[in-house]
Design a protein around this motif. Structure first.
Motif, PDB file in Angstrom:
ATOM      1  N   TYR A 182      32.687  28.865  33.726  1.00 53.78           N
ATOM      2  CA  TYR A 182      32.807  27.412  33.858  1.00 53.78           C
ATOM      3  C   TYR A 182      34.234  27.100  34.282  1.00 53.78           C
ATOM      4  N   LEU A 183      34.368  26.449  35.404  1.00 53.65           N
ATOM      5  CA  LEU A 183      35.705  26.118  35.896  1.00 53.65           C
ATOM      6  C   LEU A 183      35.934  24.623  35.777  1.00 53.65           C
ATOM      7  N   ILE A 184      37.143  24.281  35.394  1.00 50.66           N
ATOM      8  CA  ILE A 184      37.460  22.856  35.274  1.00 50.66           C
ATOM      9  C   ILE A 184      38.126  22.420  36.572  1.00 50.66           C
ATOM     10  N   LYS A 185      37.681  21.310  37.053  1.00 47.69           N
ATOM     11  CA  LYS A 185      38.312  20.786  38.259  1.00 47.69           C
ATOM     12  C   LYS A 185      39.575  20.039  37.867  1.00 47.69           C
ATOM     13  N   PRO A 186      40.542  20.026  38.712  1.00 49.28           N
ATOM     14  CA  PRO A 186      40.548  20.658  40.025  1.00 49.28           C
ATOM     15  C   PRO A 186      40.701  22.169  39.912  1.00 49.28           C
ATOM     16  N   VAL A 187      39.984  22.829  40.758  1.00 49.11           N
ATOM     17  CA  VAL A 187      39.968  24.283  40.684  1.00 49.11           C
ATOM     18  C   VAL A 187      41.151  24.852  41.460  1.00 49.11           C
ATOM     19  N   ARG A 188      41.745  25.786  40.845  1.00 49.61           N
ATOM     20  CA  ARG A 188      42.878  26.419  41.515  1.00 49.61           C
ATOM     21  C   ARG A 188      42.421  27.700  42.190  1.00 49.61           C
ATOM     22  N   ARG A 189      43.184  28.057  43.148  1.00 47.97           N
ATOM     23  CA  ARG A 189      42.768  29.238  43.889  1.00 47.97           C
ATOM     24  C   ARG A 189      42.786  30.478  43.009  1.00 47.97           C
ATOM     25  N   GLU A 190      43.681  30.514  42.100  1.00 53.49           N
ATOM     26  CA  GLU A 190      43.759  31.699  41.235  1.00 53.49           C
ATOM     27  C   GLU A 190      42.457  31.871  40.469  1.00 53.49           C
ATOM     28  N   ALA A 191      41.890  30.751  40.091  1.00 57.48           N
ATOM     29  CA  ALA A 191      40.640  30.839  39.327  1.00 57.48           C
ATOM     30  C   ALA A 191      39.532  31.424  40.179  1.00 57.48           C
ATOM     31  N   LEU A 192      39.604  31.172  41.452  1.00 62.11           N
ATOM     32  CA  LEU A 192      38.546  31.662  42.327  1.00 62.11           C
ATOM     33  C   LEU A 192      38.752  33.103  42.728  1.00 62.11           C
ATOM     34  N   LYS A 193      39.959  33.507  42.606  1.00 61.99           N
ATOM     35  CA  LYS A 193      40.240  34.865  43.071  1.00 61.99           C
ATOM     36  C   LYS A 193      39.444  35.910  42.310  1.00 61.99           C
ATOM     37  N   ASN A 194      39.194  35.643  41.058  1.00 62.47           N
ATOM     38  CA  ASN A 194      38.548  36.653  40.234  1.00 62.47           C
ATOM     39  C   ASN A 194      37.059  36.455  40.008  1.00 62.47           C
ATOM     40  N   ILE A 195      36.446  35.630  40.756  1.00 64.34           N
ATOM     41  CA  ILE A 195      35.035  35.401  40.482  1.00 64.34           C
ATOM     42  C   ILE A 195      34.188  36.629  40.796  1.00 64.34           C
ATOM     43  N   TRP A 196      34.719  37.516  41.556  1.00 66.79           N
ATOM     44  CA  TRP A 196      33.955  38.713  41.891  1.00 66.79           C
ATOM     45  C   TRP A 196      33.603  39.504  40.633  1.00 66.79           C
ATOM     46  N   GLN A 197      34.392  39.319  39.598  1.00 69.04           N
ATOM     47  CA  GLN A 197      34.122  40.076  38.380  1.00 69.04           C
ATOM     48  C   GLN A 197      32.732  39.761  37.832  1.00 69.04           C
ATOM     49  N   HIS A 198      32.291  38.585  38.062  1.00 70.93           N
ATOM     50  CA  HIS A 198      30.977  38.212  37.546  1.00 70.93           C
ATOM     51  C   HIS A 198      29.869  38.943  38.283  1.00 70.93           C
ATOM     52  N   VAL A 199      30.116  39.153  39.513  1.00 68.24           N
ATOM     53  CA  VAL A 199      29.110  39.863  40.291  1.00 68.24           C
ATOM     54  C   VAL A 199      29.037  41.304  39.814  1.00 68.24           C
ATOM     55  N   VAL A 200      30.185  41.846  39.663  1.00 72.21           N
ATOM     56  CA  VAL A 200      30.233  43.239  39.232  1.00 72.21           C
ATOM     57  C   VAL A 200      29.646  43.390  37.852  1.00 72.21           C
ATOM     58  N   ARG A 201      30.007  42.489  37.021  1.00 72.99           N
ATOM     59  CA  ARG A 201      29.523  42.575  35.657  1.00 72.99           C
ATOM     60  C   ARG A 201      28.014  42.498  35.608  1.00 72.99           C
ATOM     61  N   LYS A 202      27.492  41.646  36.371  1.00 74.08           N
ATOM     62  CA  LYS A 202      26.059  41.489  36.360  1.00 74.08           C
ATOM     63  C   LYS A 202      25.387  42.756  36.857  1.00 74.08           C
TER      64      LYS A 202
END
Lengths: 681, 150
Positions: free
Chosen positions: A131-151
């Motif tokens: 869950y990301l709080i807006k405004p979203v920062r780029r740093e927060a998006l940088k690591n979203i790949w972890q969710h894919v991997v985790r899944k």
């Protein structure tokens, strides 16, 4: 060892390559991650897109949830992760989340300017992986790949756990541990996916020389064979070894069958509303029910929503159902039946939801399964056969039931009454008339009260159509069964008219039902029928209205055959389930299996046979085994979906345990069809 | 090195936005996204924001004229508006949004109307400032806008 897949020296390398399924993207993971962004605010959308591009992701932006869903549906494997806003005009972000979870099983990240605890909690309970709080920062998006991997990792783990491929497991485990398993997982995952085309290459896979688990692609035909074998053996007797023998498919191993069977069972269980905590339920039969109720309701609601979104069901109906479901939970407290209903509903719901998206076909099958589950497996084996028919009706019923949805408490009593009186009237309406599409609406409204009854009655008449073959008797029952299973509101399948309308009498209808139902629902009863139904359907291709209707609900009516097939099954299952759960024990297994089967079957059906399985299902199954399972359960809060309390899980688990000494299907979601190989033959 | 007059002006102007609280960190995020591929990214985004939010402002105004006030609806609009505004870093506007929502939750119609007036003021003020800023930036030439405080 080195997973040949992708582990390689660079863990990353493989993942991206494998992920891409041939995309040709160089191993630069997480670069190239395919992200779908959904936000109704154009400014935010543009900013997010730019930020994601800066992270070297592949971005697709979408300003409407519906568009996003269709995009996702069209490209099953086109995306790795979804980021969605919570507040959107056309669809609530959480609903979208559920849909995605059900249908595609992709990791979903929610975002919102709202950082209130309850909203964030909602994201958690609905299955968002972040869950990301807006405004979203780029740093927060940088690591979203972890969710894919985790899944992927988790999926792999589940897969491995099924034990179908020990060799692969070992290898994979190693690789997993080695790197963040993204590569390994993905590689394997990819392999599996690619394999699906191959279908039945168990031997090769078994080698797992490449660390990949051999995956058998459960094509529609193969699944059909599987289902046929299971039906032939009888749900309780369907052990992998015998199934394998019956199937007589060269190259298929017992492990493949076992894992597929497990998935099928889980699938069935799911349909019947068994929650993913089979273990927990064991004792708490009553108690869990209550809890489940509430949950179920919510789930139902969710499902309803999904369904609504998808089509046949009107949003209104769904809403009603949902409301009903919610209301039910409270009312039910002491009533077993309600729980059952909920479960049933749920199961129906699930199938629906899944299908709703457009894969109606899926639904039918799901539904059917769900129905079966929901229905206490009191029925005897014979009844199971009936169930088939009933399943058909159930399918219809489900629809109706769905509409009835949320009123478990009411359902119980209503069901009884309704089933008898109203169902007739209503069902014909729904079923005959408009095929599935109508059902949803009808169900929602008229059925609400009658819910079960309605379903039941018409069914009787209709089932005959559906199953030309001697199922007629069953169909009647199915009408009975039609009950609530579908209803999200938890039509008390148990109490469901089953007994009342057709003769299904085995259902004690109401009071007695419940206890039975609970147990029955677990599964076994419904289970078998579903298989049969499928088979029957395919064979008979009777597009009885029921089937059609059922299919319609799912919207998969396109394949009337298929839909019907699935419906039949579902119906049968339901019907049976509704019946006294004498048969539960054996049935639980079936149920679970059915679930899985359903999935598989669905796939098969797409092929054109009466296989109801909607293409979607097939796609799901093949493409994302995990997804399939996820869909059924995940969407809504995991716990909620299936009223655990109902004890279905307990039943299921119990049955399963009994049957094979397997542990309760922990991974209910694993409809992969492959990975589950807990089934001891 | 000597800064061109326009550039220096630009830098100062920009800094004042931050110092006075008109813009916050998020604006810097936008600036960081600007590159050769999108040399006017910030301006484009801000323009898009003002265009889209104009509609929202109108909706809110209309909703504020209805009697009785539909606080839920108003809150919904404002939530949207807040999200938008925060995404470009409009700090003062965002603060007004928050205040407005609080009044909504409290069912305070008067407070809402008052806050909305204030919000519109901030909204317009920022718009003017940013317009001047971008204009200056264009005059200043392609060189990057003042160094960003990090």
């Amino acid at each position: 060892m080195n997973p040949s897949n992708g582990k390689g020296s660079i863990s990353m390398a493989s993942p991206s390559a494998s992920w891409r399924a041939g995309d040709g993207v160089p191993d630069q993971f997480p670069a190239g991650l395919r992200v779908l962004v959904v936000d109704d605010d154009p400014t935010c959308l543009v900013i997010l897109e730019k930020m994601l591009r800066k992270c070297l992701y592949e971005v697709t932006k979408c300003d409407r949830a519906e568009t996003a869903l269709s995009l996702l549906r069209e490209n099953k494997n086109g995306f790795d992760i979804v980021i969605s806003d919570v507040h959107m005009p056309d669809m609530d972000g959480f609903k979208l989340l559920e849909h995605i979870g059900l249908e595609m099983d992709l990791p979903v990240i929610m975002m919102s300017a709202d950082d209130g605890k309850d909203v964030v909690m909602k994201g958690v309970t609905h299955g968002a992986c972040d869950y990301l709080i807006k405004p979203v920062r780029r740093e927060a998006l940088k690591n979203i790949w972890q969710h894919v991997v985790r899944k992927r990792r988790n999926e792999w783990r589940d897969f491995e756990q099924s034990g179908s491929l020990e060799e692969g497991d070992r290898q994979q485990k190693q690789s997993d541990e080695a790197d963040y398993s993204s590569s390994a997982n993905e590689g394997n995952w990819k392999n599996s996916k690619k394999r699906k085309d191959d279908e039945e290459e168990p031997e090769e896979r078994d080698d797992t020389s490449t660390l990949k688990k051999p995956r058998v692609v459960w094509s529609v035909e193969l699944h059909q064979q599987f289902v046929g074998a299971v039906n032939q053996l009888g749900i309780d007797k369907a052990v992998p070894k015998k199934i394998l023998e019956l199937m007589n498919v060269p190259g298929l191993t017992r492990e493949n069958v076992a894992s597929h069977l497990q998935k099928y069972r889980l699938y069935l269980r799911r349909l019947s509303g068994v929650s993913s905590h089979p273990n927990n339920l064991t004792g708490s039969f009553m108690n869990p029910q209550e809890a489940t109720f509430g949950q179920l309701s919510s789930l139902n609601g969710l499902e309803l929503q999904s369904l609504a979104a998808t089509g046949p069901f009107t949003a209104h109906s769904l809403a009603t159902l949902q409301a009903a479901g919610l209301g039910r939970s409270t009312a039910k407290s002491g009533i077993h039946m309600p729980l059952v209903d909920q479960r049933n509903l749920f199961s129906f719901e699930n199938p629906k939801l899944r299908l709703g998206e457009g894969q109606q076909q899926l639904m039918p099958s799901n539904k059917q399964i769900g129905l079966l589950h929901g229905i206490p497996t009191n029925m005897e084996p014979k009844q199971l056969a009936n169930l088939h028919h009933t399943a058909q009706s159930i399918g219809n019923m489900n629809m109706q039931v769905n509409s009835q949805g949320g009123q478990n408490s009411q359902n119980n009593s209503l069901l009884m009454q309704m089933a008898q009186s109203q169902s007739r009237g209503q069902i014909p309406n729904e079923m005959t008339g408009g095929h599935v599409p109508r059902l949803p609406s009808t169900i929602g409204q008229p059925i609400l009260t009658t819910g079960i009854g309605a379903n039941v009655s018409p069914r009787n008449g209709i089932p005959e159509n559906i199953r030309s073959a001697g199922y007629n008797p069953v169909s009647q029952t199915s009408s009975m069964l039609n009950f609530p299973m579908n209803n999200a509101s938890e039509l008390p399948v148990n109490g469901f008219p089953l007994g009342s309308t057709s003769g299904v009498s085995s259902l004690p209808s109401k009071g007695s039902f419940q206890p039975d139902v609970n147990s029955d629902i677990k599964g076994s009863v419904g289970f078998i029928p579903s298989f049969d139904i499928f088979n029957d359907l395919q064979q008979h291709k009777s597009q009885h209205w029921e089937l059609d209707n059922v299919g319609i609900t799912f919207d998969a009516s396109r394949h009337s055959n298929s839909a019907q097939g699935s419906l039949d099954l579902a119906q049968s299952v339901l019907a049976h389930q509704g019946f006294p759960s004498g048969q539960m024990t054996g049935q639980n297994r079936n149920t679970a299996t059915i679930g899985n089967t359903m999935f598989s079957s669905n796939n098969g059906t797409e092929n054109g046979n009466a296989q109801n399985v909607s293409p979607h299902l097939n796609a799901l199954l093949f493409d994302n085994p995990i997804r399939v399972k996820t869909e059924t359960f995940h969407d809504s809060n995991p716990a909620i979906i299936f009223p655990e309390p109902f004890g279905q899980e307990d039943l299921m688990s119990a049955l399963l345990k009994q049957q094979e000494g397997m542990p309760p299907a922990e991974h209910e979601f694993d409809i992969d069809g492959y990975s589950m190989d807990d089934i001891s033959v | 090195m000597d800064r061109n007059h326009p550039h220096r002006q630009l830098a100062l102007m920009r800094q004042s936005f931050f110092d006075q609280g008109y813009l916050d960190e998020q604006f810097i995020q936008l600036e960081e996204l600007q590159d050769d591929a999108n040399p006017n990214f910030v301006e484009e985004v801000v323009t898009s924001y003002y265009r889209d939010s104009a509609r929202l402002i109108l909706n809110i105004e209309q909703a504020l004229e209805k009697k009785p006030l539909d606080f839920n609806k108003l809150d919904g609009y404002m939530h949207q508006f807040k999200g938008s505004s925060s995404s470009i870093g409009a700090e003062k506007v965002k603060a007004e949004c928050t205040q407005f929502r609080e009044y909504c939750r409290a069912g305070n119609g008067e407070g809402c109307i008052r806050t909305f007036q204030q919000l519109k003021k901030e909204y317009t003020t920022l718009k003017k400032k940013l317009e001047a800023y971008f204009q200056l930036a264009r005059q200043a030439g392609p060189s990057e806008t003042a160094c960003r405080p990090k």
